[in-house]
Each structure stands twice: as C-alpha cells, then as structure tokens.
Enzyme design. Structure first.
Site, mmCIF file in Angstrom:
data_model
loop_
_atom_site.group_PDB
_atom_site.id
_atom_site.type_symbol
_atom_site.label_atom_id
_atom_site.label_comp_id
_atom_site.label_asym_id
_atom_site.label_seq_id
_atom_site.Cartn_x
_atom_site.Cartn_y
_atom_site.Cartn_z
ATOM 1 N N ASP A 164 0.060 -3.140 12.137
ATOM 2 C CA ASP A 164 0.584 -3.470 10.803
ATOM 3 C C ASP A 164 1.030 -4.935 10.793
ATOM 4 O O ASP A 164 2.011 -5.309 11.452
ATOM 5 C CB ASP A 164 1.764 -2.547 10.480
ATOM 6 C CG ASP A 164 2.238 -2.721 9.051
ATOM 7 O OD1 ASP A 164 2.226 -1.746 8.295
ATOM 8 O OD2 ASP A 164 2.613 -3.864 8.672
ATOM 9 N N THR A 196 -0.889 7.524 -1.033
ATOM 10 C CA THR A 196 -2.169 7.403 -1.746
ATOM 11 C C THR A 196 -3.039 6.271 -1.198
ATOM 12 O O THR A 196 -4.234 6.217 -1.475
ATOM 13 C CB THR A 196 -1.915 7.089 -3.231
ATOM 14 O OG1 THR A 196 -1.281 5.797 -3.305
ATOM 15 C CG2 THR A 196 -1.008 8.124 -3.880
ATOM 16 N N ARG A 250 0.852 -1.184 0.000
ATOM 17 C CA ARG A 250 0.000 0.000 0.000
ATOM 18 C C ARG A 250 0.882 1.225 0.000
ATOM 19 O O ARG A 250 1.673 1.421 0.906
ATOM 20 C CB ARG A 250 -0.836 0.042 1.287
ATOM 21 C CG ARG A 250 -2.154 -0.540 1.162
ATOM 22 C CD ARG A 250 -3.142 -0.189 2.221
ATOM 23 N NE ARG A 250 -2.705 0.250 3.532
ATOM 24 C CZ ARG A 250 -3.544 0.551 4.497
ATOM 25 N NH1 ARG A 250 -4.834 0.479 4.298
ATOM 26 N NH2 ARG A 250 -3.111 0.934 5.674
ATOM 27 N N ASP A 306 4.719 -5.713 9.599
ATOM 28 C CA ASP A 306 5.726 -5.278 10.582
ATOM 29 C C ASP A 306 5.714 -6.187 11.808
ATOM 30 O O ASP A 306 6.766 -6.524 12.352
ATOM 31 C CB ASP A 306 5.452 -3.832 11.009
ATOM 32 C CG ASP A 306 5.873 -2.834 9.930
ATOM 33 O OD1 ASP A 306 6.579 -3.238 8.986
ATOM 34 O OD2 ASP A 306 5.483 -1.661 10.027
HETATM 35 C C1 PRP Z 1 -1.144 -4.824 4.512
HETATM 36 C C2 PRP Z 1 -1.916 -6.125 4.580
HETATM 37 C C3 PRP Z 1 -2.733 -6.079 3.321
HETATM 38 C C4 PRP Z 1 -3.024 -4.602 3.166
HETATM 39 C C5 PRP Z 1 -4.426 -4.355 3.605
HETATM 40 O O1 PRP Z 1 -0.059 -4.940 3.660
HETATM 41 O O2 PRP Z 1 -1.085 -7.252 4.675
HETATM 42 O O3 PRP Z 1 -2.061 -6.573 2.173
HETATM 43 O O4 PRP Z 1 -2.114 -3.907 4.036
HETATM 44 O O5 PRP Z 1 -4.773 -3.035 3.387
HETATM 45 P P1 PRP Z 1 -5.843 -2.600 2.275
HETATM 46 O O6 PRP Z 1 -7.011 -3.511 2.441
HETATM 47 O O7 PRP Z 1 -6.160 -1.169 2.662
HETATM 48 O O8 PRP Z 1 -5.194 -2.693 0.946
HETATM 49 P P2 PRP Z 1 0.979 -3.756 3.418
HETATM 50 O O9 PRP Z 1 0.543 -2.907 2.277
HETATM 51 O O10 PRP Z 1 1.245 -3.051 4.719
HETATM 52 O O11 PRP Z 1 2.256 -4.498 2.897
HETATM 53 P P3 PRP Z 1 3.196 -5.599 3.625
HETATM 54 O O12 PRP Z 1 2.392 -6.876 3.660
HETATM 55 O O13 PRP Z 1 4.337 -5.669 2.705
HETATM 56 O O14 PRP Z 1 3.546 -5.119 5.001
HETATM 57 N N1 URA Z 2 -2.711 -3.170 6.881
HETATM 58 C C1 URA Z 2 -2.366 -3.665 8.088
HETATM 59 O O1 URA Z 2 -1.361 -4.384 8.208
HETATM 60 N N2 URA Z 2 -3.124 -3.351 9.143
HETATM 61 C C2 URA Z 2 -4.211 -2.569 9.048
HETATM 62 O O2 URA Z 2 -4.890 -2.314 10.077
HETATM 63 C C3 URA Z 2 -4.552 -2.056 7.786
HETATM 64 C C4 URA Z 2 -3.791 -2.377 6.712
#
Ligand code: PRP
Ligand code: URA
Length: 209
Positions: free
Chosen positions: A200, A108, A104, A203
C-alpha cells in the site's frame, strides 16, 4: 493513438527494487519515491518544445535554446500521489500544483472523491497526473474524469508501478491520455493489490496501516 511508456532506465529500475522491498522503511521510501519521480520527470518532459533566444556568453554572441514557455501543472492523487510532487517540482519549479482527493473504498474498491482543485488556466496547461500505483485503474480514471470536467484537455498519467488491468481500464475511458510507468507488473491479486507491487503506497509513505 494510445501510448504507454515503460521506463527501463537502470537507475529507475534499481530504485524501484529498493522501494518494493518490505524492509525499506518510510523515511527511505519517501526519499526513493522522490528520486524516482525526478528521474521519470526527465522522460515525461522529453517532448517539451524549445525556442531560440539570443544571448551573450563570456566569449561571443550566440543563439541558444530555452523552453518555449509551455504551461505545466502537476496533479497528485491524494494521498500517495503527494509523495511524487517534490521530485517533479525540483525539475519543473514553475509548474502549478492541483490536488484530487480520492480513496478506494475497501469494500467496493470504487474510488470515493473528497477534494478536487485544479491549477489556474487549466485548459491551457499540460497536466501531469501523478500517483505511485495504477491497480484496477479506478482512481486514475475518476481523477482524470474530474479534471476533464474542470476543463483540462492535455493530460499525461505518471505512476511508479502498474499492471495490465489498470492500463486497459484507464485507456478504455481516456484513450487520449499517455501513460508513463516505471514498471508494468504481472497482475492484480484477489484483493486488487498489484503483484509483486510494493504494497500500500500511502501506508508505506506515511507509516500508517
Ligand atoms: C492507492 C493508490 C492509488 C489507488 C490505486 O490509493 O495511491 O490512488 O490506490 O488503486 P486503483 O487503481 O485500484 O484505484 P488509496 O486508495 O489506497 O488511497 P491513499 O493514497 O489515500 O492511501
Ligand atoms: N493501491 C496500492 O497502494 N497498492 C496496490 O498494490 C494497489 C492499490
């Protein structure tokens, strides 16, 4: 028909509480995500067809049931979805694994794709797209769009925690995709994080910030 299955099994709910707690460190968090994924796997595979085969027990001949050989695939959304793969594979060791890389954009909040590789025979497989979080729904929508562009037609989405906004967004674009979810939380906050959520997921799994 659009379907959302919230899994209220006590073990799933208990472990989700531990996962949510900010005092749970990465090692335990990873273990719990694997355990909850395995428990969710029982529910997600409940519909798998069976067929009869003839066997011989130590006592007599018998007709008994085995899975009817449906091809399955697991597709984690990177990174955090990786944490769910081992739990599913321990139940479904013959499943193939694809990967969709998305993150994400912090400004944006739009998903940015960096990788997409789907299992072979993708059009013949039932695919389980896995990601711990369904927040705005942008990542799940985009991941499933990319997988469909590669030929997938039979897809389920599995997540630990979601919210009404994400469920609506995902079903608006992909009404054919059933959603299996550990908990439907209250809402998204102004930073597009789920409340109460777990923070997150990536993380917390990997100890990054
Ligand atoms: C997190 C999570 C989802 C997304 C959800 O990933 O694992 O993929 O956010 O959010 P959304 O429904 O608003 O799209 P992130 O983008 O933080 O990436 P990561 O898994 O690499 O930490
Ligand atoms: N992605 C995450 O990892 N946690 C949230 O709460 C939303 C998006």
């Amino acid at each position: 028909m659009r379907k959302v299955f919230e899994m209220d099994h006590p073990l799933i709910q208990h472990k989700l509480t531990l996962i949510r707690s900010k005092d749970t460190g990465s090692k335990e968090f990873r273990e719990l995500v694997k355990e909850v994924s395995m428990l969710m796997g029982y529910e997600v595979t409940r519909h798998l067809p069976l067929e009869d085969i003839e066997i011989e027990t130590p006592v007599c001949k018998a007709t008994s049931k085995v899975l009817a050989g449906r091809k399955l695939g697991i597709v984690p959304i990177l990174r955090a979805g990786l944490g769910m793969v081992d739990g599913f594979l321990s139940l479904l060791p013959a499943a193939k694994v694809g990967h969709v890389g998305l993150y994400r954009d912090p400004e944006t909040l739009e998903p940015v794709e960096y990788y997409c590789k789907v299992p072979t025979d993708v059009n013949e497989r039932e695919l389980l797209v896995v990601d711990p979080m369904l927040a705005t729904g942008g990542s799940a929508r985009a991941a499933i769009r990319f997988i469909k562009e590669k030929g997938a037609t039979n897809i389920k989405f599995v997540c630990l925690i979601g919210c009404p906004e994400g469920i609506k967004a995902l079903h608006d674009e992909h009404p054919d995709v059933d959603i299996y979810i550990g908990s439907i939380d209250e809402k998204l906050n102004s930073h597009a994080y789920i409340e109460p959520g777990l923070g997150d997921a990536g993380d917390r799994l990997y100890g990054t910030k």
